[in-house]
Design an enzyme around this catalytic site. Structure first.
Site, PDB file in Angstrom:
ATOM      1  N   HIS A   1       0.985  -1.166  -0.007  1.00 52.92           N
ATOM      2  CA  HIS A   1      -0.003  -0.002  -0.041  1.00 52.92           C
ATOM      3  C   HIS A   1       0.884   1.120  -0.128  1.00 52.92           C
ATOM      4  CE1 HIS A   1      -2.869   2.870   1.824  1.00 52.92           C
ATOM      5  NE2 HIS A   1      -3.831   2.004   1.340  1.00 52.92           N
TER       6      HIS A   1
ATOM      7  N   ASP B   1       2.701  -4.712   8.051  1.00 50.22           N
ATOM      8  CA  ASP B   1       1.526  -3.889   8.022  1.00 50.22           C
ATOM      9  C   ASP B   1       0.238  -4.799   7.939  1.00 50.22           C
ATOM     10  OD1 ASP B   1      -0.607  -2.569   6.832  1.00 50.22           O
ATOM     11  OD2 ASP B   1       0.386  -2.075   4.991  1.00 50.22           O
TER      12      ASP B   1
ATOM     13  N   GLN C   1      -4.731  -5.117   6.733  1.00 47.42           N
ATOM     14  CA  GLN C   1      -5.743  -6.247   6.382  1.00 47.42           C
ATOM     15  C   GLN C   1      -5.832  -7.503   7.074  1.00 47.42           C
ATOM     16  OE1 GLN C   1      -8.215  -5.263   4.426  1.00 47.42           O
ATOM     17  NE2 GLN C   1      -7.294  -3.328   3.625  1.00 47.42           N
TER      18      GLN C   1
ATOM     19  N   LYS D   1     -10.846  -0.442  10.249  1.00 48.98           N
ATOM     20  CA  LYS D   1     -11.097  -2.043   9.359  1.00 48.98           C
ATOM     21  C   LYS D   1     -11.547  -3.231  10.319  1.00 48.98           C
ATOM     22  CE  LYS D   1      -7.527   0.005   6.158  1.00 48.98           C
ATOM     23  NZ  LYS D   1      -8.323   0.198   5.020  1.00 48.98           N
TER      24      LYS D   1
ATOM     25  N   CYS E   1      -4.832   2.616  -3.626  1.00 47.30           N
ATOM     26  CA  CYS E   1      -3.625   3.062  -3.113  1.00 47.30           C
ATOM     27  C   CYS E   1      -2.366   2.122  -3.420  1.00 47.30           C
ATOM     28  CB  CYS E   1      -3.527   3.316  -1.572  1.00 47.30           C
ATOM     29  SG  CYS E   1      -4.879   4.609  -1.292  1.00 47.30           S
TER      30      CYS E   1
HETATM   31  N1  PMP Z   1      -2.019  -0.970   4.384  1.00 46.02           N
HETATM   32  C1  PMP Z   1      -3.000  -1.421   3.766  1.00 46.02           C
HETATM   33  C2  PMP Z   1      -2.486  -3.117   3.319  1.00 46.02           C
HETATM   34  C3  PMP Z   1      -4.280  -1.088   3.773  1.00 46.02           C
HETATM   35  O1  PMP Z   1      -5.182  -1.968   3.013  1.00 46.02           O
HETATM   36  C4  PMP Z   1      -4.633   0.034   4.294  1.00 46.02           C
HETATM   37  C5  PMP Z   1      -5.914   0.872   4.073  1.00 46.02           C
HETATM   38  N2  PMP Z   1      -6.604   0.543   2.916  1.00 46.02           N
HETATM   39  C6  PMP Z   1      -3.473   0.783   4.974  1.00 46.02           C
HETATM   40  C7  PMP Z   1      -2.218   0.332   4.746  1.00 46.02           C
HETATM   41  C8  PMP Z   1      -3.731   2.300   5.347  1.00 46.02           C
HETATM   42  O2  PMP Z   1      -4.589   2.384   6.393  1.00 46.02           O
HETATM   43  P1  PMP Z   1      -5.131   3.697   7.083  1.00 46.02           P
HETATM   44  O3  PMP Z   1      -5.747   4.433   5.881  1.00 46.02           O
HETATM   45  O4  PMP Z   1      -6.188   3.248   7.955  1.00 46.02           O
HETATM   46  O5  PMP Z   1      -3.781   4.262   7.656  1.00 46.02           O
END
Ligand code: PMP
Length: 535
Positions: free
Chosen positions: A123, A200, A203, A226, A366
């Site tokens: 991401h 990270d 998910q 999430k 993203c």
């Molecule tokens: N890493 C991953 C794998 C994600 O899916 C996301 C959210 N789409 C993020 C980081 C960022 O999360 P947040 O927007 O809550 O900071």
């Protein structure tokens, strides 16, 4: 035994609402999940009974708030198998948690000659952060390749992770491919070479049992929104020794121990990293979300998600108009599936699914570099959670049937006739081979991409215009409309196009697609201005 979704759904009143006159099917859980009454009751209780700042007041409410806030750290620490609350720092979200490692640990620790290893499926929250840190420190940034079946190339990982590597940053579960990465294997590899690993967990923590001890993760980042919790709160787990060594990255308030005019010292863990007034209500509510998930059982959550993903993929395998990404159905994957339907742009698909009350996500999620590797401008992602059912997936599948036809209906029902006409009869949609200038555009928020081609004669008259586009139907139609309308005009006309399309459509287009109407004008305008400056 599967989850009792009937009972679970009663905890989420939002699931009873309708969208576009049909019952909501919420399949955008990888972006944000819904919150059960148990969680927002906690929130309510906090604000109605003991709202106060923590660790600062010698009064009952502050004492109660402090106790609840501290206990929330304990419960989140236990949720991911951390030894103690000292290892559990509350942040704003996953992004901030990873930036805390980047700025608290990375900037102070890394130098030219060191290396950071991450993966092609990260991401932006991780990929861009480490790009920045590599630039600041001179460290080398290496990416582990993604194989054709959407898994990490572990031979490549073994090549890349050497003694220069100080940090490996990896998504536990890919937010596009649904791949579950071999974190423990990567952790062992990293530790063998003296590095640390940041996982990270955005998910993974919400969707499967995650235990930092068995993963041997040095850091783990995740978000509340999430995992059935509120927005505005995330967590960074760090091994105690690392957090003790690490410098704070925000200063003031809660993170202070003692201050003189010459010097300051920091509070104990984890408060050392929680500057200012922390997210008190959010932290307490997030602990309630962790309790809620624990009551269901994280093994059951994982199995439910995997079963839904498999059900959906089996159905997709049986049709030839859908391509999906990531591991095939017989490989264990998380409960999200990204896909494209032939001939239907993701944004159009997302809108027509919304007409059926179905919420999915469309765009690049993203992960632009990963979409470049997949060679697609974007994808549509359906992501499942504890309250989703097979019936809902069936509703999605029914809506996908005849998606092309539905797109055409959508165009003619929802947009000006001109838009529908131009979409079906575009002007020079393959571009021009002998253009005088070209202007490329990429819409970062949605993944739309295209290029205008303009041919101008010696007198400045536009002889022809065309475009090549991976964009949604409306953007393509608008590009075509502009091409037709502006052919024969003087090049100067292109430098001031604001409102042209709106005028041609008599202002008649839905607000939600405003960017698709205005965007092509802006690109063409910028291209013409650059051309006139150059000549
Ligand atoms: N890493 C991953 C794998 C994600 O899916 C996301 C959210 N789409 C993020 C980081 C960022 O999360 P947040 O927007 O809550 O900071």
């Amino acid at each position: 035994m599967g989850l009792d979704t009937d009972t679970i759904r009663r905890d989420f009143p939002v699931l009873d609402r309708t969208v576009n006159d049909t019952p909501l099917v919420y399949l955008d859980n990888a972006a944000t999940t819904h919150t059960p009454t148990q969680v927002y009751d906690t929130y309510d209780d906090y604000y109605s009974q003991y709202n106060a700042n923590v660790h600062r007041g010698i009064h009952t409410l502050s004492h109660e708030a402090s106790q609840a806030y501290e206990a929330a750290h304990d419960r989140l620490a236990a949720f991911i198998g951390a030894d103690s609350r000292e290892e559990m720092v509350f942040t704003k979200n996953t992004t901030e948690a990873m930036n805390l490692v980047a700025y608290g640990w990375g900037v102070n620790r890394l130098d030219a000659g060191d290396a950071i290893v991450t993966t092609e499926m990260e991401h932006h929250a991780s990929l861009v952060t480490w790009q920045q840190i590599a630039e600041k420190t001179g460290a080398d940034l290496r990416y582990i390749r993604v194989t054709a079946d959407g898994t990490l190339d572990m031979d490549h990982a073994r090549e890349l992770i050497d003694d220069d590597v100080e940090l490996v940053s990896v998504a536990h579960v890919s937010n596009v491919l649904g791949t579950i990465n071999p974190v423990r294997e990567l952790a062992d590899l990293t530790h063998d070479h003296g590095g640390v690993i940041l996982v990270d967990g955005a998910q993974s923590v919400p969707t499967r049992p995650v235990d930092v001890q068995s993963l041997d993760a040095d850091f783990l980042a995740f978000s509340g929104h999430k995992m059935a919790g509120p927005t505005g709160i995330g967590c960074l787990y760090g091994k105690r020794g690392l957090l003790e060594e690490m410098e704070p990255f925000l200063f003031g308030g809660e993170m202070i121990s003692h201050v003189t005019f010459d010097d300051s010292s920091w509070n104990d863990l984890p408060w050392k990293f929680e500057a200012g007034t922390p997210p008190i209500a959010e932290g307490i509510a997030l602990a309630a979300a962790a309790d809620y998930l624990n009551d269901i059982g994280m093994d059951a959550v994982r199995d439910h998600e995997a079963a839904l993903a498999r059900y959906f993929i089996d159905k997709l395998d049986a049709r030839d108009d859908v391509e999906y990404y990531g591991p095939p159905g017989d490989v264990e994957r998380s409960g999200l599936v990204s896909f494209n339907v032939d001939g239907v742009h993701g944004h159009d698909l997302s809108e027509l699914l919304d007409n059926h009350g179905i919420a999915v996500r469309a765009g690049d999620h993203c992960t632009q570099p990963l979409h470049d590797i997949l060679d697609i401008p974007g994808s549509v992602r359906a992501s499942f959670y504890v309250y989703n059912t097979r019936d809902e997936i069936d509703r999605l599948l029914t809506a996908l049937d005849d998606a092309q036809q539905q797109r055409d209906t959508l165009l003619s029902n929802h947009y000006h006739d001109l838009i529908a006409d131009y979409y079906h009869n575009p002007t020079n949609p393959d571009g021009l081979t002998n253009a005088t200038f070209r202007k490329h555009s990429a819409e970062t928020s949605c993944g739309d991409e295209g290029e205008f081609h303009v041919r101008v004669d010696d007198t400045g008259r536009i002889e022809a215009m065309g475009f090549q586009s991976d964009s949604c139907a409306v953007s393509q139609a608008v590009a075509s409309l502009l091409a037709d309308h502006l052919t024969g005009a003087n090049i100067d006309t292109l430098t001031d196009l604001d409102g042209t399309v709106e005028g041609l459509l008599d202002g008649d287009f839905p607000d939600m697609r405003r960017d698709c109407v205005v965007g092509p004008e802006e690109v063409l305008q910028a291209g013409a201005r650059e051309h006139l400056i150059d000549t």
